[in-house]
Write an enzyme that holds these catalytic residues in place. Structure first.
Site, PDB file in Angstrom:
ATOM      1  N   GLU A 298       1.873   3.628   3.033  1.00  0.00           N
ATOM      2  CA  GLU A 298       2.505   3.061   4.221  1.00  0.00           C
ATOM      3  C   GLU A 298       4.026   3.121   4.066  1.00  0.00           C
ATOM      4  O   GLU A 298       4.711   2.121   3.918  1.00  0.00           O
ATOM      5  CB  GLU A 298       1.977   1.637   4.425  1.00  0.00           C
ATOM      6  CG  GLU A 298       0.475   1.655   4.674  1.00  0.00           C
ATOM      7  CD  GLU A 298      -0.225   0.307   4.479  1.00  0.00           C
ATOM      8  OE1 GLU A 298       0.470  -0.709   4.346  1.00  0.00           O
ATOM      9  OE2 GLU A 298      -1.474   0.296   4.450  1.00  0.00           O
TER      10      GLU A 298
ATOM     11  N   HIS B 220       3.044  -3.690   6.882  1.00  0.00           N
ATOM     12  CA  HIS B 220       2.012  -2.693   6.581  1.00  0.00           C
ATOM     13  C   HIS B 220       1.995  -1.679   7.723  1.00  0.00           C
ATOM     14  O   HIS B 220       2.731  -1.791   8.696  1.00  0.00           O
ATOM     15  CB  HIS B 220       0.637  -3.357   6.448  1.00  0.00           C
ATOM     16  CG  HIS B 220       0.460  -4.159   5.200  1.00  0.00           C
ATOM     17  ND1 HIS B 220      -0.286  -3.727   4.137  1.00  0.00           N
ATOM     18  CD2 HIS B 220       0.946  -5.382   4.849  1.00  0.00           C
ATOM     19  CE1 HIS B 220      -0.257  -4.639   3.182  1.00  0.00           C
ATOM     20  NE2 HIS B 220       0.482  -5.673   3.588  1.00  0.00           N
TER      21      HIS B 220
ATOM     22  N   HIS C 181       0.850  -1.198   0.000  1.00  0.00           N
ATOM     23  CA  HIS C 181       0.000   0.000   0.000  1.00  0.00           C
ATOM     24  C   HIS C 181       0.881   1.242   0.000  1.00  0.00           C
ATOM     25  O   HIS C 181       1.753   1.409   0.861  1.00  0.00           O
ATOM     26  CB  HIS C 181      -0.927  -0.014   1.219  1.00  0.00           C
ATOM     27  CG  HIS C 181      -1.930  -1.120   1.156  1.00  0.00           C
ATOM     28  ND1 HIS C 181      -2.345  -1.815   2.262  1.00  0.00           N
ATOM     29  CD2 HIS C 181      -2.584  -1.663   0.098  1.00  0.00           C
ATOM     30  CE1 HIS C 181      -3.235  -2.739   1.897  1.00  0.00           C
ATOM     31  NE2 HIS C 181      -3.393  -2.660   0.581  1.00  0.00           N
TER      32      HIS C 181
ATOM     33  N   GLU D 110       1.352  -5.057  11.058  1.00  0.00           N
ATOM     34  CA  GLU D 110       0.886  -3.666  10.966  1.00  0.00           C
ATOM     35  C   GLU D 110       1.737  -2.837  11.930  1.00  0.00           C
ATOM     36  O   GLU D 110       1.614  -2.953  13.151  1.00  0.00           O
ATOM     37  CB  GLU D 110      -0.598  -3.571  11.341  1.00  0.00           C
ATOM     38  CG  GLU D 110      -1.538  -4.337  10.418  1.00  0.00           C
ATOM     39  CD  GLU D 110      -1.816  -3.619   9.107  1.00  0.00           C
ATOM     40  OE1 GLU D 110      -1.317  -2.481   8.942  1.00  0.00           O
ATOM     41  OE2 GLU D 110      -2.529  -4.193   8.265  1.00  0.00           O
TER      42      GLU D 110
END
Lengths: 445, 434
Positions: free
Chosen positions: A177, A301, A174, A375
């Site tokens: 990020e 992420h 993404h 994450e």
């Protein structure tokens, strides 16, 4: 005398004009007269003797050819020595030392200490050049806008395919990020820089093949830097006039399982694309994993501070949930010991949200290996969301460093056992795999 | 001798009618325009309208298909062919007011994935874009001017999402900027039919870009501010040669140059509630390599009151290079040749007790854009008129451009109103010929 006086201004004018034109041409002249040339040789060539005989700098290898920077004056000698090389066009992105007149002086441009595509490419080349025996730069494929998807392979005997555990660290599916580019890159850099001074690192590198793919979505990252910081998808121009496919919904395993874990709407942030692996970026990642048998993988992420493991497409446990949760818990524990920052752990579908067609489900569904989506910080959007301060880059890397080493350790120690499960399974066996619900067998590929 | 020599007189009523028609045409309603822009045209550094900037277009030039290389009517020639300064009246003072209206479809966040509009957006701008003087000293003529040649503005966007009567999300973005050129031009009559000229041009400009995004419910504010200062220098060289009484040739050459761009950026993310204050500051020294431009023009004096202009301008865009905040950005540009043609017809009328010359301009321009991703071309129809006498000239022209190739059907409109004063006209009558 009178004639001379009249002629003087005209003569002066002509001289002045010529001088100005001359100086302007000199000033504007493109100074890209590089002393270096980029050459490539087949992987089958005797590269060791080339390196031993001539002052060439290895730049990268794409699996078929190896690329070297060499001073132009040596080209003739290399040719005479019998090396069959091809003169390559120097790429538009600056190669260190190639002397482009548009070289950046912007360490800290729009993206500050974060890496843009070109800065990353330059750093990866530099690492591959600085550690020729330990690091090799591969191009997995091209993005939609023709940028390279780079992978840095780190191992002893890096040019050989050895029977070793393979672990992959990926970043930036993404675009927004940015921190997810930095962590895998820093993992790779620290493995190389500490190889000679840290016996644990040396053992890990000697015993494994570590693949760093820090930027899966280069087009999206560039758009995020140049245009809109919160851009997420790649830069696919969709049929309805919108842009972007969510690369982490474009993998084949349970692609389009439902419309909650991904969206069929091109304008949506989680648009899954027109087909599994419709995007060249995911196709490039797929090819790497199909050509190599990996033992574990982490996809970085942000944000949320959670370590996730499959499944994402449905809220049910995999057949290895206990192992996955144990590994995740160990990693979270190691992370918290560094900065005191606590990462939650859990099944992706229940801990965050449903996702189908994501990287982790595809890896687990297809290869049955431990795979984690980490994450990274911050914990929520009130604390920065997709933005991290530049000062936090190193802190976030440092806290994730022991977790990455732990997973490497685990992969190496479990290699003989896990290797048996790494073969690419024939299509007719897929339905027999425990824990896999196959909607469409073809979708796995 | 009057500025515009004509054989016969036209009835004042007819002239005034034409003037009225031309004046009315300047007020063409913008709502009737539609337009297109394509990906690649409105990149960060793109000037509004067209990439192919060749000097500044005062009314006579604009009306005559943007011809510049052989058009010796204003001191703006110092930006394109300074040799033509030799053919101006002894002293001139020129001022130009321009209006431009350009359509954009895709730029920055707009229609590139973040914000979507129902149609193309307009960028409209009135500005004084030229002030210049020229003075002849014997065989030499010197000109000084300041000209705004490039406009980097973009339509401002203010997006608001109101949910349950509460503003939940707002995004405001704008960009403005321009490039000014400070010109010092010289020309010299080499003989009765040949003149040469040289201009030294200092380029100075800026681009300011601002994005502010807020989520009021959560108290989150994100901003992205960028400021770039542009500095550069280039040289213009020109020749004018009267081959025959009915044929004059003009040659102009703008040498390639490098502009220095100093950039500063600030990206912030603030949440007062959690005392989150993330700030990324950036600085960069960039270079923009502007390509060579060469123009060749011819003027055919078909009749004493009728001139025909033809011009080809070559833009060496293949050698354009650009870096943005330290990142060399790829621009797949090709070399292009722009072709323009124009017709000038002059009549005379008696007005306010004086004899005035009234030129009428009609022109056409084919303006291919350098992007290779899309074969984009603008086609301009231009027309204009004016009133001229010994000591003053007032001209006004308009150009309407339609784009084909990108599929967005972009449209441009330009209007120029030029005032010229000739303070020394009574002492130096007869120098100005066209």
């Amino acid at each position: 005398m009178k004639e001379n006086k009249k002629g003087f201004p005209f003569l002066a004018f002509i001289i002045y004009a010529c001088l100005i034109i001359f100086l302007s041409v000199i000033y504007a002249a493109d100074s890209q007269k590089t002393e270096y040339e980029l050459i490539s040789l087949s992987e089958k060539a005797d590269l060791k003797s080339l390196i031993a005989s001539f002052p060439v700098d290895p730049v990268m290898a794409d699996g078929r050819r190896s690329f070297f920077l060499v001073e132009r004056k040596y080209l003739e000698s290399i040719k005479k020595a019998g090396f069959d090389f091809r003169l390559e066009k120097v790429p538009s992105s600056p190669i260190p030392g190639s002397g482009s007149n548009l070289n950046s002086t912007a360490q800290g441009g729009l993206n500050g200490a974060y890496h843009s595509y070109q800065e990353l490419a330059s750093d990866l080349r530099s690492l591959a050049t600085s550690y020729p025996g330990l690091a090799q730069l591969h191009i997995l494929g091209k993005s939609l806008e023709n940028r390279n998807i780079y992978a840095l392979k780190i191992s002893d005997n890096v040019s050989l395919k050895e029977n070793e555990a393979k672990v992959a660290f990926l970043g930036c599916h993404h675009a927004r990020e940015w921190i997810s580019v930095e962590v895998p890159l820093l993992i790779g850099r620290n493995l190389l820089e500490n190889y000679n001074g840290d016996s644990r690192i040396k053992n890990l590198v000697d015993s494994a093949e570590i693949w760093i793919i820090p930027l899966v979505n280069p087009d999206g990252l560039e758009y995020s830097i140049l245009n809109y910081r919160l851009w997420r998808k790649n830069r696919r121009f969709n049929q309805d006039g919108s842009y972007g496919v969510d690369l982490n919904r474009n993998y084949s395993y349970q692609w389009a399982y439902d419309n909650l874990g991904s969206s069929p709407e091109p304008r949506a942030e989680t648009y899954r694309g027109t087909a599994p692996f419709s995007e060249p970026e995911t196709e490039a990642v797929k090819n790497l994993f199909l050509k190599n048998s990996f033992q574990a993988a982490i996809s970085y992420h942000s944000y949320s501070q959670i370590i996730l493991y499959p499944w994402g497409f449905m809220d049910q446990a995999t057949d290895q949930e206990e192992l996955l949760s144990q590994l995740a818990a160990q990693m979270a524990s190691l992370i918290s010991q560094v900065n005191g920052r606590f990462y939650e752990i859990g099944r992706a579908s229940s801990s965050l949200y449903l996702t189908n067609g994501d990287f982790a489900d595809w890896i687990y569904g297809f290869f049955q290996i431990p795979v984690f989506t980490i994450e990274l910080p911050p914990v929520d959007r009130l604390h920065g969301g997709f933005l991290n301060s530049e000062e936090d880059i190193n802190n976030i890397f440092l806290e994730n460093w022991p977790a990455a080493l732990f997973l490497l350790d685990w992969a190496i120690s479990s290699y003989p056992a896990s290797k048996r499960h790494q073969r690419i399974l024939p299509e007719n066996k897929l339905e027999k795999l425990p824990g896999i619900v196959v909607k469409d067998k073809r979708s796995l590929f | 001798m009057l500025k515009y020599q004509t054989k016969g007189m036209v009835r004042p009523a007819t002239n005034l009618l034409w003037l009225l028609i031309f004046s009315a045409s300047l007020l063409l309603p913008s709502s009737t325009l539609w337009a297109q822009s394509n990906l690649g045209q409105y990149t960060e550094e793109a000037p509004l309208g067209t990439w192919n900037i060749f000097g500044v277009n005062l009314a006579p030039s604009l009306g005559l298909g943007l011809n510049q290389s052989v058009l010796n009517l204003t001191s703006a020639a110092s930006l394109t062919n300074p040799a033509l300064l030799s053919f101006l009246p002894a002293t001139t003072l020129s001022l130009n007011l321009s209006f431009s209206q350009d359509q954009l479809a895709k730029y920055w966040l707009v229609n590139t994935g973040v914000l979507t509009t129902n149609g193309n957006l307009y960028c409209r701008n009135w500005q004084f874009d030229y002030l210049g003087i020229s003075q002849r000293f014997g065989k030499w003529t010197v000109a000084m001017a300041v000209a705004v040649t490039e406009d980097y503005s973009r339509p401002k966007v203010d997006y608001r999402l109101i949910y349950q009567q509460t503003l939940s999300h707002q995004l405001v973005l704008w960009q403005k900027g321009c490039q000014r050129n400070y010109v010092l031009g010289f020309s010299r009559n080499l003989n009765s039919s040949l003149a040469a000229g040289l201009s030294l041009v200092l380029r100075s400009g800026h681009i300011e870009r601002n994005l502010e995004e807020t989520w009021p419910v959560d108290g989150i504010q994100m901003t992205d501010n960028r400021y770039q200062k542009i500095r550069g220098f280039y040289v213009v060289f020109g020749l004018s040669y009267r081959v025959r009484d009915w044929l004059t040739l003009g040659l102009s050459l703008i040498l390639p140059s490098v502009s220095k761009v100093s950039g500063q950026s600030q990206l912030t993310y603030k949440v007062p509630e959690t005392q989150t204050n993330i700030e990324i500051l950036g600085q960069a020294q960039d270079r923009t390599k502007k390509p060579m431009v060469a123009g060749v023009g011819a003027k055919f004096s078909l009749r004493p009151n009728l001139d025909y202009y033809l011009e080809g301008t070559y833009f060496d865009w293949a050698n354009y290079a650009f870096s943005y905040f330290g990142e060399p950005l790829e621009r797949n540009f090709r070399k292009v040749i722009r072709l323009g043609t124009g017709l000038e017809y002059r009549t005379r009328l008696k007005f306010l007790g004086r004899i005035w010359s009234t030129p009428y301009y009609l022109g056409f321009l084919w303006d291919p854009q350098p992007m290779t991703e899309v074969n984009s071309n603008y086609f301009y129809l231009t027309f204009g008129s004016g009133l001229c006498t010994d000591f003053i000239s007032l001209s006004f022209s308009t150009a309407i451009g339609l784009e084909t190739g990108s599929g967005q059907h972009l449209k441009n409109q330009k209007i120029a109103i030029t005032l010229e004063l000739y303070p020394g006209a009574k002492k130096n009558r007869g120098r100005r010929t066209s």
